[in-house]
Scaffold this motif. Structure first.
Motif: not given
Ligand SMILES: Cc1cc2nc3c(=O)[nH]c(=O)nc-3n(C[C@H](O)[C@H](O)[C@H](O)COP(=O)(O)OP(=O)(O)OC[C@H]3O[C@@H](n4cnc5c(N)ncnc54)[C@H](O)[C@@H]3O)c2cc1C
Length: 414
Positions: A163-164, A197-202
């Protein structure tokens, strides 16, 4: 008179198998080494397949464990595109896919793991992918060249890293997982939230707390239907819901198998002269006092050579504390230890800063530690874990106190 040279066969030409073959030669073994691999490529490393290689930032050659000429130069017979289809531990022979039978003096099973399949309606539609091999990665790499809407099923390591990477190269990504946060079982809520949160921010659209009910489309995938009935339109899906050890060969041969091929601390299976290492091995771990199967790069890297030493007759006691790493966006982390359960998670540094160490504590002792964008501390973390001593939490969590002092001041309540 020169005695007959011994034959060591290694089944599985990936990291564990290739490093075992290398170690045999390093230790001066001058018999025959046959390294048998079902894949077409020579042994390669899998971590780049969700990271730089997937994103098109590194070249194909950088994935391989050894240079092209290595096997010939070390007189290692590498048989690619060849599977071992049967093992007879009494006759000490293996059968190759072409029907050839080979005798061995020692055998190493390094058959690794394969993706767990999601068996729901529509699972056979075109456009549903798994990611384990270089070929899988190259297919997905091609698919990432055009703009795409991608559904990623499973927020474990493979799903999260895929995903990233897909976001980093500009695609629309929906990440679906039945857990409340990514990797909840391993990390718990706090670190899981950090990754959520990291994924959401991206810009990843996270669909958490929901499983996949079905895949829908006419011949090819159009949408994923979640357990709440939500429809996620997509061009293709990538599924990462864990792996299963490849144990068929061992089981059919009557070897002990239970969530992996059972081996003792010396990596020997229940059959004399037959060893196992890497993702497939469930090894007795002296430090933890139980069988442990570790599905990570560092385990394959060190357990393969340890098995090679055992094949040569050395006394081996494999008690490496598990370690793995993951890179997602700007966040690199290393996790050391094994924490099936814990009492609390404490932090050294503020997770919001993106640079911190998290410690999982059980009975006042560190059972696992994860350094995030903080480097050169994993040896100290492993020492803390290995010491089994109770730690002083204020010292442990104080970024101004050297990490080593947490061990020094560890009290002897143990
Ligand atoms: C995409 C991806 C990314 C990863 N990223 C990370 C990471 O960031 N950090 C980390 O710590 N770990 C990571 N891992 C895990 C790591 O790659 C594995 O732990 C490692 O590959 C295990 O090596 P292995 O040699 O035990 O088994 P495998 O790599 O699974 O290889 C086993 C080999 O055996 C072959 N084989 C199986 N059965 C037979 C047979 N009967 N005959 C002949 N050959 C056979 C298979 O074809 C395969 O080539 C990642 C894994 C994947 C898939």
């Amino acid at each position: 008179m020169v005695g007959k040279k011994r034959t060591f066969i290694i089944v599985g030409a990936s990291l564990a198998g290739a490093k075992a073959a290398e170690e045999l030669r390093e230790r001066g073994f001058d018999g025959q080494i046959v390294l048998v691999g079902a894949e077409s490529d020579r042994p390669y490393e899998r971590p780049p397949l969700t990271k730089d290689y997937l994103r098109g930032e590194s070249d194909r050659g950088s994935n391989f464990v050894h240079e092209e000429g290595f096997y010939a130069a070390h007189e290692i017979s590498l048989l690619t595109d060849t599977a071992v289809t049967a093992l007879d531990p009494v006759a000490a022979t293996v059968t190759l896919s072409g029907g050839t039978e080979l005798g061995y003096d020692r055998l190493l099973l390094a058959t690794g793991a394969e993706p767990r399949r999601l068996r729901v309606a529509g699972a056979d539609l075109e456009g549903i992918h798994y990611l384990r091999t270089l070929a899988d990665c190259e297919l997905l790499r091609d698919r990432l060249r055009g703009g795409a809407r991608i559904a990623v099923v499973g927020a474990g390591w493979i799903g999260s890293e895929f995903a990233a990477s897909a976001r980093q190269v500009g695609h629309e990504v929906t990440l679906i997982d039945p857990g409340a946060v990514p990797n909840e079982r391993i990390f718990g809520a706090e670190i899981g939230s950090f990754y959520r949160d990291l994924h959401a921010r991206h810009g990843v659209d996270l669909v958490l707390g929901e499983g996949v009910e079905s895949f829908e489309g006419d011949g090819r995938l159009d949408r994923v239907r979640t357990s709440s009935g939500r429809a996620i339109e997509c061009d293709f899906a990538v599924i990462g819901i864990g792996v299963l050890p490849r144990t068929d060969l061992a089981r059919d041969a009557g070897l002990g198998v239970e969530n992996g091929i059972l081996v003792d601390a010396g990596l020997q299976t229940t059959a004399p002269g037959v060893f196992a290492a890497g993702d497939v091995a469930s090894a007795w771990h002296p430090f933890y006092g139980g069988q442990l199967r570790v599905e990570h790069w560092s385990n394959a890297l060190t357990q393969g050579p340890a098995a090679a030493r055992a094949m040569l007759g050395e006394t081996v006691r494999y008690e490496h504390i598990p370690y793995f790493f993951s890179d997602q966006y700007e966040v690199g982390m290393e996790y050391s230890g094994y924490a099936p359960h814990w009492d609390e998670v404490v932090f050294r540094g503020d997770p919001a800063s993106g640079e911190f160490i998290a410690f999982w504590l059980c009975d006042g002792r560190v059972v696992a530690g994860m350094n995030v964008n903080v480097w050169d501390v994993s040896d100290q973390i492993r020492t803390l874990i290995g010491s089994r001593r109770t730690v002083d939490v204020p010292t442990l969590t104080d970024p101004d106190t050297p990490l080593g002092s947490s061990v020094d001041i560890a009290t002897s309540r143990s």
